[in-house]
Write a protein that holds these residues in place. Sequence first.
Motif, PDB file in Angstrom:
ATOM      1  N   SER A 183       0.944  -1.093  -0.046  1.00 54.96           N
ATOM      2  CA  SER A 183      -0.164  -0.049   0.142  1.00 54.96           C
ATOM      3  C   SER A 183       0.905   1.133  -0.173  1.00 54.96           C
ATOM      4  O   SER A 183       1.988   1.287   0.399  1.00 54.96           O
ATOM      5  N   PHE A 184       0.396   2.225  -0.600  1.00 53.22           N
ATOM      6  CA  PHE A 184       0.983   3.641  -0.761  1.00 53.22           C
ATOM      7  C   PHE A 184       0.918   4.506   0.269  1.00 53.22           C
ATOM      8  O   PHE A 184      -0.386   4.856   0.491  1.00 53.22           O
ATOM      9  N   ARG A 185       1.884   4.713   1.056  1.00 55.31           N
ATOM     10  CA  ARG A 185       1.593   5.846   2.181  1.00 55.31           C
ATOM     11  C   ARG A 185       2.473   7.024   2.130  1.00 55.31           C
ATOM     12  O   ARG A 185       3.650   6.923   2.577  1.00 55.31           O
ATOM     13  N   PRO A 186       1.827   7.982   1.576  1.00 55.62           N
ATOM     14  CA  PRO A 186       2.761   9.359   1.447  1.00 55.62           C
ATOM     15  C   PRO A 186       2.585  10.353   2.427  1.00 55.62           C
ATOM     16  O   PRO A 186       2.617  11.625   2.149  1.00 55.62           O
ATOM     17  N   ASP A 187       2.358   9.835   4.014  1.00 52.91           N
ATOM     18  CA  ASP A 187       2.365  10.878   4.881  1.00 52.91           C
ATOM     19  C   ASP A 187       3.525  11.989   4.759  1.00 52.91           C
ATOM     20  O   ASP A 187       3.068  13.148   5.363  1.00 52.91           O
ATOM     21  N   LYS A 188       4.605  11.574   4.508  1.00 55.73           N
ATOM     22  CA  LYS A 188       5.764  12.488   4.709  1.00 55.73           C
ATOM     23  C   LYS A 188       5.576  13.590   3.771  1.00 55.73           C
ATOM     24  O   LYS A 188       6.140  14.725   3.887  1.00 55.73           O
ATOM     25  N   ALA A 189       5.072  13.568   2.507  1.00 55.68           N
ATOM     26  CA  ALA A 189       4.703  14.364   1.804  1.00 55.68           C
ATOM     27  C   ALA A 189       3.553  15.419   2.098  1.00 55.68           C
ATOM     28  O   ALA A 189       3.640  16.399   1.696  1.00 55.68           O
ATOM     29  N   ILE A 190       2.597  14.898   2.835  1.00 54.57           N
ATOM     30  CA  ILE A 190       1.489  15.822   3.344  1.00 54.57           C
ATOM     31  C   ILE A 190       2.080  16.698   4.609  1.00 54.57           C
ATOM     32  O   ILE A 190       1.589  17.769   4.942  1.00 54.57           O
ATOM     33  N   PHE A 191       2.783  16.185   5.470  1.00 55.49           N
ATOM     34  CA  PHE A 191       3.272  16.602   6.514  1.00 55.49           C
ATOM     35  C   PHE A 191       4.167  17.802   6.263  1.00 55.49           C
ATOM     36  O   PHE A 191       5.433  17.804   6.685  1.00 55.49           O
ATOM     37  N   ILE A 192       3.790  18.774   5.435  1.00 52.81           N
ATOM     38  CA  ILE A 192       4.658  19.899   5.302  1.00 52.81           C
ATOM     39  C   ILE A 192       5.289  20.678   6.265  1.00 52.81           C
ATOM     40  O   ILE A 192       6.367  21.427   6.211  1.00 52.81           O
ATOM     41  N   ASP A 193       4.745  20.801   7.727  1.00 49.21           N
ATOM     42  CA  ASP A 193       5.246  21.256   8.858  1.00 49.21           C
ATOM     43  C   ASP A 193       6.387  20.448   9.648  1.00 49.21           C
ATOM     44  O   ASP A 193       7.028  21.046  10.471  1.00 49.21           O
ATOM     45  N   HIS A 194       6.531  19.317   9.148  1.00 46.24           N
ATOM     46  CA  HIS A 194       7.651  18.559   9.926  1.00 46.24           C
ATOM     47  C   HIS A 194       9.030  18.828   9.804  1.00 46.24           C
ATOM     48  O   HIS A 194       9.181  19.203   8.480  1.00 46.24           O
ATOM     49  N   GLN A 195       9.641  18.765  10.374  1.00 47.61           N
ATOM     50  CA  GLN A 195      11.245  19.065  10.321  1.00 47.61           C
ATOM     51  C   GLN A 195      11.962  18.529   9.022  1.00 47.61           C
ATOM     52  O   GLN A 195      12.606  19.114   8.557  1.00 47.61           O
ATOM     53  N   GLY A 196      11.634  17.108   8.742  1.00 49.09           N
ATOM     54  CA  GLY A 196      12.210  16.499   7.678  1.00 49.09           C
ATOM     55  C   GLY A 196      11.684  16.793   6.388  1.00 49.09           C
ATOM     56  O   GLY A 196      12.041  15.976   5.433  1.00 49.09           O
ATOM     57  N   PHE A 197      10.866  17.658   6.121  1.00 48.75           N
ATOM     58  CA  PHE A 197      10.107  17.778   5.100  1.00 48.75           C
ATOM     59  C   PHE A 197      11.005  18.054   3.687  1.00 48.75           C
ATOM     60  O   PHE A 197      10.892  17.146   2.783  1.00 48.75           O
ATOM     61  N   ILE A 198      11.866  19.011   3.880  1.00 51.79           N
ATOM     62  CA  ILE A 198      12.629  19.322   2.772  1.00 51.79           C
ATOM     63  C   ILE A 198      13.632  18.065   2.311  1.00 51.79           C
ATOM     64  O   ILE A 198      13.755  18.019   1.286  1.00 51.79           O
ATOM     65  N   GLY A 199      14.119  17.544   3.287  1.00 55.14           N
ATOM     66  CA  GLY A 199      15.134  16.533   3.481  1.00 55.14           C
ATOM     67  C   GLY A 199      14.285  15.257   2.545  1.00 55.14           C
ATOM     68  O   GLY A 199      14.747  14.522   1.447  1.00 55.14           O
TER      69      GLY A 199
END
Length: 468
Positions: A183-199
């Motif tokens: 299953s495709f889980r793209p949460d890290k792309a949605i959490f724009i406010d998380h510290q590691g987003f740009i990385g």
Amino acid sequence: MKNDTFIHENFLLSNKYAQELYHDHASKMPIIDYHCHLPPKEIAENKVFENITQAWIYGDHYKWRAMRTLGIQEKYITGGASDKEKFEKWAQTVPYTLRNPLYHWTQLELSRYFGIDQLLSPKTASEIYDQASLQLNTTAFSTQGILKKMNVEVVCTTEDPTDSLEYHKELATSDFKTHISTSFRPDKAIFIDHQGFIGYLRSVEEASGVAIQNYQNLKYALVKRIEYFHENGCRVSDHGLNYIPYISYNEAEVTKIFNKRIEKQNLSAEEILKYQTALLRFLSQEYHSRGWVQQFHLGALRNNNTRMLKELGPDTGWDSIADYPQAESLSRFLNSLDLEDQLTKTIIYNLNPADNEVMASMIGNFNDGSVKGKVQFGSGWWFLDQKDGMTKQLNALSNMGLVSCFIGMLTDSRSFLSFPRHEYFRRVLCNLFGQEIEQGELPNDIPWIGQIIEDISYNNAKEYFNFK
């Protein structure tokens, strides 16, 4: 070993009707475990565990929380103690887990996998450790052997969009009979406010081959990864969110918000919600266009203990139930997709039992007759995948909708020894129906009710997901 357990053939089955429903109908059905966190690498490599600690305690934050509560030091949980010592500390804990589902699961798993019917305690720990570990050191108890032993027909693991799916590819061309999907889980792309987003965006660039300089680039990159997952058999997405975001937005606004984040400027709460709403709606539309099922796991309050998060990282047992408002934004989000006839099959999992009736009634707003059980109230998960949580979910769904259309249980587990949770659910389900037959609230029509039990246990999920 001496049989001194309470786990007998009619465990949780309180009358003859429940027993007949379980033994003649539910127990024979294969398992479709349509959401879990098993590592596909270990399945592809047909891993053989060295001992029961590695198969049973590593990564199991349910057990870790109980051990910590009892005062067990961290070195015996996630630290440097030996596997035998860790098992002994778990055995010390088990007698104190009475009325916690861990007590039932522990004895079910020892019995169903290893034929061990002795209660786990400090007195029996050494013998049980040796006997279970000896069996685990055989090919019959390899990861693939365990799936075969437990009659698992389908396993659907959970992967980030950047995953290569190399092990799923390997399994797809093997002669292993259990179907292993993703299953495709793209949460890290949605959490724009998380510290590691740009990385994280750099990881998406590498996986997709798309330079992400703006919001349109990101959407294109994610579509490329969706297409890649689809080509490799994926038909399911998954999102672990506090709640479904919904706020009005336009594309120009979202583009500016994304640019601000790339430039490392702070975003307001409203800007974060606009971005999340836009991207989640876009992804849902992509799922719909491909006929996928989308899953939303809602209501967890994660990483509460900052000190231990820094020491051990996420998913190590510091999460709990949240009390976020759910109904209005969920309704608006689903409605925005339905207005454009772009709402795909959807499963909503709820972690706060106070919201059970909210979720059970919400799904009826968007079951439009196009698909049986198109929008599902998912099974009790995480803190609610126990007898009381399952019963409350089943009752809410029965009262507000059609439990007969329910797609049943899943493990949501990282352990290969968790599949008796399907048995546990099926026993709870059969007992619920059996009690109402005995009380005269349901007809004594075992053939028909037995068919409903089989559908909830297996057939509905088989039809709903249509795994190939």
